[in-house]
Every structure is written in C-alpha cells, then in structure tokens.
Scaffold this active site. Structure first.
Site, PDB file in Angstrom:
ATOM      1  N   HIS A  21       0.837  -1.200   0.000  1.00  0.00           N
ATOM      2  CA  HIS A  21       0.000   0.000   0.000  1.00  0.00           C
ATOM      3  C   HIS A  21       0.869   1.247   0.000  1.00  0.00           C
ATOM      4  O   HIS A  21       2.067   1.175   0.276  1.00  0.00           O
ATOM      5  CB  HIS A  21      -0.891   0.002   1.256  1.00  0.00           C
ATOM      6  CG  HIS A  21      -0.106   0.260   2.499  1.00  0.00           C
ATOM      7  ND1 HIS A  21       0.538  -0.737   3.210  1.00  0.00           N
ATOM      8  CD2 HIS A  21       0.177   1.409   3.163  1.00  0.00           C
ATOM      9  CE1 HIS A  21       1.169  -0.221   4.233  1.00  0.00           C
ATOM     10  NE2 HIS A  21       0.965   1.091   4.236  1.00  0.00           N
ATOM     11  N   THR A  63       0.591   4.701   1.988  1.00  0.00           N
ATOM     12  CA  THR A  63      -0.151   5.412   3.035  1.00  0.00           C
ATOM     13  C   THR A  63      -0.380   6.866   2.646  1.00  0.00           C
ATOM     14  O   THR A  63       0.537   7.532   2.160  1.00  0.00           O
ATOM     15  CB  THR A  63       0.647   5.403   4.365  1.00  0.00           C
ATOM     16  OG1 THR A  63       1.058   4.066   4.651  1.00  0.00           O
ATOM     17  CG2 THR A  63      -0.146   5.952   5.527  1.00  0.00           C
ATOM     18  N   HIS A 104       5.099   6.668  -1.026  1.00  0.00           N
ATOM     19  CA  HIS A 104       5.955   5.519  -1.317  1.00  0.00           C
ATOM     20  C   HIS A 104       5.220   4.226  -1.018  1.00  0.00           C
ATOM     21  O   HIS A 104       4.163   4.233  -0.366  1.00  0.00           O
ATOM     22  CB  HIS A 104       7.209   5.583  -0.431  1.00  0.00           C
ATOM     23  CG  HIS A 104       6.864   5.353   1.013  1.00  0.00           C
ATOM     24  ND1 HIS A 104       6.379   6.354   1.818  1.00  0.00           N
ATOM     25  CD2 HIS A 104       6.862   4.225   1.775  1.00  0.00           C
ATOM     26  CE1 HIS A 104       6.120   5.854   3.026  1.00  0.00           C
ATOM     27  NE2 HIS A 104       6.399   4.568   3.023  1.00  0.00           N
ATOM     28  N   THR A 160       6.207   0.656   0.843  1.00  0.00           N
ATOM     29  CA  THR A 160       7.243  -0.104   1.547  1.00  0.00           C
ATOM     30  C   THR A 160       7.309  -1.505   0.962  1.00  0.00           C
ATOM     31  O   THR A 160       6.287  -2.196   0.877  1.00  0.00           O
ATOM     32  CB  THR A 160       6.911  -0.183   3.062  1.00  0.00           C
ATOM     33  OG1 THR A 160       6.930   1.141   3.596  1.00  0.00           O
ATOM     34  CG2 THR A 160       7.908  -1.046   3.818  1.00  0.00           C
TER      35      THR A 160
END
Ligand code: A2P
Length: 385
Positions: free
Chosen positions: A222, A224, A305, A307
C-alpha cells in the site's frame, strides 16, 4: 359513494407517490463503485471485502440489490432481518449463516464479498476486517444513509489505522518482482556491495545477500496517505471527515512508481502523485511519527511511497523517512558518490548505503483508496469500553 371512491383513489395515488419517493430517498451515486466506470472495472479485477453498515431504514437492502446488479459475480452475505429484541450481537449463532456464506465465498475465491449482517459492534467489525486481512482482501467499510443524512449522523465513524492506496494483487505481484530483480542486480554489483556492506550488520556465515538481509516483507502493499493510529494521530479526525476522503473512499487510482530505493534499513518504491491524488495527501506539516521538517521543505506528497521490505527490527514507517532523506539530498544538489546506468535506469548512491534507481520506464500500479482496519486495536477498544 362516488366521493368516497375518489378519496380512496386519491389516497392510493398519494401512498404510491410516497412509496416511490421513499425509494429515491437513497442516493448511492456518490459511491465511486457505483458511478465511476474506472472504479467499477477495477473493483471487478480486485479482491475486496465490502462491509455495509447503516441503521434500519437506511436502504441497505436496496444497496445490496444495486450492488449485485453492478457486480453479478460477487457474493452477498446478509442476515434476514430479525426483531431488534432478539438480536444479541455477542451471540455467535446470530451470525452463523452469514459466516458460513463468507467462508463459502472465500473458498470459491469470489473476488468481491459484500457483508451486510446489520452488525453495530466493534467486535464484529474487528472479526470481519481480520478475515479480510488474513485472506488478502482490501476492506471497504461503507455506510448506507438516506439522502438527507450524512454517514456521521447515523453511525459512529470508524477511523482506520491508516488511509491509503491499496495495490491490487496483480500490481502487488509486479512490484514484488521488480523489487526482487532490483535487489538481485544490486547484490551482483561490486561497487554497490563495497559501499553498502560496511553500513549493515551481517552475522551469517553465508555471503552477503540482500534478499536474506531484507526479510521483513509486508503481506499487502500500500501507499499510506494518512496514518491515523485509530484516531489518536493529530489531524486524523478532520482528514477522515473531509469531503475529498468521503468522495474518494473505495475509488480506483493508478499510481506511478518512478524509482526504487534501498538503504541499510528499508527497500521502497517512490510514488509520484498526480494533481488529483495530491488532493488526498494530508496538508498538515507535522504529525505523529516523524513527519519532520524534511517533508515540509519538499513539495507536497514527496513522501508517497510503497514499503517493499525492511531490515530486522525496522518499522515500515522508516521507508518514508529514508525516501525524504534521499530527496532532500537531491534537492540540495548533493553530488552522488557513485552513479551508473543499470538495466532499470540510472542508479545513484548518496553515501551511507543510500541508493536509488530512477526507472527509465515508470511502473503503473492499480489501487483502491481505502482504510486499513486491523484486528488488534478494535478488540482492545471494545474491551476497554
Ligand atoms: P508505510 O509503509 O507507508 O510507511 P506498523 O507496521 O508500524 O503498524 O505500520 C503500519 C503502516 O502504517 C506502515 O506500513 C506505515 O506505512 C504506516 N505508518 C506507521 N506509523 C506511521 C507514522 N507514524 N506515520 C506515517 N505512517 C506510518
């Protein structure tokens, strides 16, 4: 007699008008998964667990009918309306039929599961969200309301752990493959190994290997937007209630990944937001957990971004901070210590094990904007209440 009949007919007509008017009292067009063509197509490709909430009379049954008409291959798991007095939400039996159907949907690998079990309790939502998480479904909690109500007027708003764009399984697989290739290419690169290794602790007898080193990999990918910490993070209430979040909740977005980076702590993918996506990026300058001054100095949304992996003992939140660190150096005009063309694009090293490759061909990933509702905290809240 004639007057009486006329009156009766007039009353029947009025009743008819009232009935048809009350049908149009439910306005579902604000849900992107009913009105936005791209979202409808994306939801059909995604794996989504819709949890329907709403007070009696709020139009949940009409919602279910419309939902099944839009998504004929979905499975709707609903309970028959039972008299309020008979409902006991802590009684598992009341939900047994729904649960059976959900399990069936999971077994049949249905990609859209709609649950309307008239639940109100945090414990039940907790259970449903947990099931969705364990089976790698994106969760969308939707509230059915009449035209003149707002969701907040009818039921207590549920603030997730965080809001973000959740990658469809296919896009997540593609990103994971990209990350693997990237790490494999770096592992074979002598300049990289020489610079990177002194910055990490490697206790194994085996030769240093990035895949082994970055063992912590998130099960779902995902990007965020707002970390809410279940309502405890500053500004999360106003973010959750904002018009832009309400309008875009459960809506499809294609994100553009322009770079991959690695540091001694994290592996991440840089996402560059377009102007519509930036509207969902929180505006406040400081919030819990390190939205530090570096973020304020860079254009809005610079931190966005995905992760991809973390080193042992490192939390995912570090990935965004590592990206900001690299972007800040770039902005300050810092000259890379090493720079070389690699298969994926231009690879630069900013020292202390910070490496970034600007992708020659950016990767587009399909996502749904929603919330993450993990199990632990909801149960804890219920127990505390
Ligand atoms: P991201 O991976 O986008 O940085 P945790 O694993 O610590 O419970 O966190 C879950 C997710 O929430 C992480 O993947 C991280 O997202 C995001 N997150 C956690 N803490 C913060 C924070 N303080 N600020 C922003 N995002 C956070």
């Amino acid at each position: 007699m004639r007057i009486a009949i006329r009156r009766l007919v007039r009353n029947l007509v009025t009743m008819g008008q009232k009935a048809s008017k009350s049908k149009s009292n439910y306005d579902y067009d604000h849900f992107p998964f009913f009105s936005d063509t791209d979202t409808i197509q994306t939801v059909k490709e995604a794996h989504t667990f819709f949890i329907l909430r709403g007070l009696p009379g709020s139009g949940k049954s009409t919602f279910c009918t419309k939902f099944l008409a839009t998504y004929p291959s979905s499975i709707a798991c609903t309970v028959e309306t039972a008299p309020v007095a008979e409902r006991d939400e802590s009684d598992g039996d009341w939900f047994a039929k729904v649960d059976e159907k959900i399990q069936q949907g999971l077994k049949d690998v249905k990609n859209i599961i709609l649950v309307d079990d008239k639940h109100r309790s945090a414990q039940r939502l907790d259970y449903l969200a947990g099931l969705a998480k364990d089976n790698d479904y994106v969760v969308a909690v939707v509230t059915s309301v009449t035209k003149w109500e707002k969701p907040a007027d009818s039921l207590e708003r549920i603030i997730p752990y965080y809001f973000g764009w959740f990658l469809l399984r296919k896009s997540a697989q593609e990103m994971r493959r990209n990350a693997e290739d990237f790490l494999n290419l770096l592992t074979c690169n002598e300049v990289f190994s020489e610079e990177f290794k002194p910055n990490v602790e490697w206790h194994s007898e085996e030769e240093f290997n990035l895949q082994e080193y970055f063992q912590k990999k998130p099960s779902t990918l995902h990007c965020t937007t707002k970390f809410c910490n279940f309502g405890e993070a500053p500004g999360c209430e106003s973010y959750a209630c904002s018009e832009v979040v309400e309008q875009n909740y459960a809506k499809a977005f294609t994100l553009e990944v322009t770079a991959l980076f690695v540091t001694p702590r994290t592996v991440g993918a840089r996402v560059v937001l377009d102007k519509n996506q930036k509207l969902l990026w929180p505006r406040e300058e400081a919030s819990e957990g390190g939205r530090d001054s570096a973020e304020a100095e860079l254009p809005l949304g610079s931190r966005s971004h995905i992760t991809l992996a973390c080193a042992p003992g490192i939390k995912a939140v570090q990935t965004g901070l590592d990206l900001l660190d690299i972007l800040k150096l770039e902005k300050e005009g810092e000259k890379p210590e090493h720079q070389m063309e690699m298969e994926k694009g231009l690879l630069s090293c900013y020292g202390l094990g910070r490496w970034i490759v600007e992708l020659t061909k950016p990767v587009e990933v399909k996502t749904l904007f929603s919330g993450f509702y993990p199990r632990k905290k909801l149960t804890t809240d219920l127990e505390n209440n």
